[in-house]
Design a protein around this motif. Sequence first.
Motif, PDB file in Angstrom:
ATOM      1  N   VAL A 200       1.046  -1.031   0.568  1.00 27.16           N
ATOM      2  CA  VAL A 200      -0.187  -0.024   0.264  1.00 27.16           C
ATOM      3  C   VAL A 200       0.906   1.477  -0.406  1.00 27.16           C
ATOM      4  O   VAL A 200       1.824   1.965   0.750  1.00 27.16           O
ATOM      5  CB  VAL A 200      -0.560  -0.220   1.209  1.00 27.16           C
ATOM      6  N   VAL A 201       0.650   2.174  -0.907  1.00 25.50           N
ATOM      7  CA  VAL A 201       2.271   3.126  -1.152  1.00 25.50           C
ATOM      8  C   VAL A 201       1.295   4.545  -1.026  1.00 25.50           C
ATOM      9  O   VAL A 201       2.179   5.526   0.027  1.00 25.50           O
ATOM     10  CB  VAL A 201       1.976   3.075  -2.574  1.00 25.50           C
ATOM     11  N   LEU A 202      -0.510   4.297  -0.959  1.00 31.75           N
ATOM     12  CA  LEU A 202      -0.363   5.724  -0.898  1.00 31.75           C
ATOM     13  C   LEU A 202      -1.817   6.070  -0.346  1.00 31.75           C
ATOM     14  O   LEU A 202      -2.559   4.133  -0.664  1.00 31.75           O
ATOM     15  CB  LEU A 202      -0.765   6.650  -2.292  1.00 31.75           C
ATOM     16  N   VAL A 203      -2.106   6.378   0.762  1.00 26.73           N
ATOM     17  CA  VAL A 203      -3.612   6.569   1.480  1.00 26.73           C
ATOM     18  C   VAL A 203      -4.654   7.756   1.081  1.00 26.73           C
ATOM     19  O   VAL A 203      -3.959   8.885   1.815  1.00 26.73           O
ATOM     20  CB  VAL A 203      -4.001   5.600   3.293  1.00 26.73           C
ATOM     21  N   SER A 204      -5.493   7.842   0.915  1.00 31.22           N
ATOM     22  CA  SER A 204      -5.798   8.850   0.966  1.00 31.22           C
ATOM     23  C   SER A 204      -7.422   8.703   1.802  1.00 31.22           C
ATOM     24  O   SER A 204      -7.741   7.989   2.207  1.00 31.22           O
ATOM     25  CB  SER A 204      -7.422   9.205  -0.389  1.00 31.22           C
TER      26      SER A 204
END
Length: 258
Positions: A200-204
């Motif tokens: 998981v690289v990005l979380v919004s």
Amino acid sequence: MQVDRRSFVRRTAWAGVSALGFLSERHSNRLQAAPPAAEVPLRVCVWCEGTAKKSVYPDDIDGALAKYLGRRDGVNVVRARLGDPGSGLDDKTLDNTDVLVWWGRLRHDDVPRDRVEAIVRRVTAGQLGFVALHAACASKPFRELMGTSCEPGRWREDGQPEHISIKTPDHPIAQGIAPFTLAKTDMFAEPFKVPTPETVVLVSTWDQGETMRSGLTWTIDKGRVVYLRPGHDAFPVLVHPSIRKVIGNAVLWAGHRA
């Protein structure tokens, strides 16, 4: 000066060894000084449906992304659309592509089944990287690769800010990216029905409390797959500098260049 035979042999032998050493050193220096062979360019195809709003993307999604990606060193970019012959996905195009960047939202069902199979076959064989953008999570190739419905828990399209944090800052896709906010976009919320990602690289997150894993990677058999959530065509998300850089990094990772 007189030199006996034994001394002469010793001197000529030493001279020969010295000459060989000198030549060997010169040869080694030439090898070290030789410039490295140029790396073969990464061949990228940006595919879209051709349905984006002209007021937001005058040259559509493929034009907006191809213009940026084509400026990156070591990357050659072509554009393809659903309305092209072979749906823009004929065997010649796929065989000359290392990474396929896919944007789709309205016409998922119009992609021919045989083209989906051709893409999946090349991805799993390690011949093609796949980068799915935004609603491409519902595309036929992505769903086939994931083996799940790939649906978010819910969504809305009200142009609210999206705050993007970096979950794995040492991953190649996150290189050069700091946390940032998109001023206007849509929203997808968990649970996101995909297999457990490799990373998981990005979380919004959104101000109303929703959250979404928005930058994910998988290795499927021999192929690399990336999903990046931001990119609704009602908002100029794909011209945001950080989003463009993330997509560029994802292309390099999916193409085994990072």
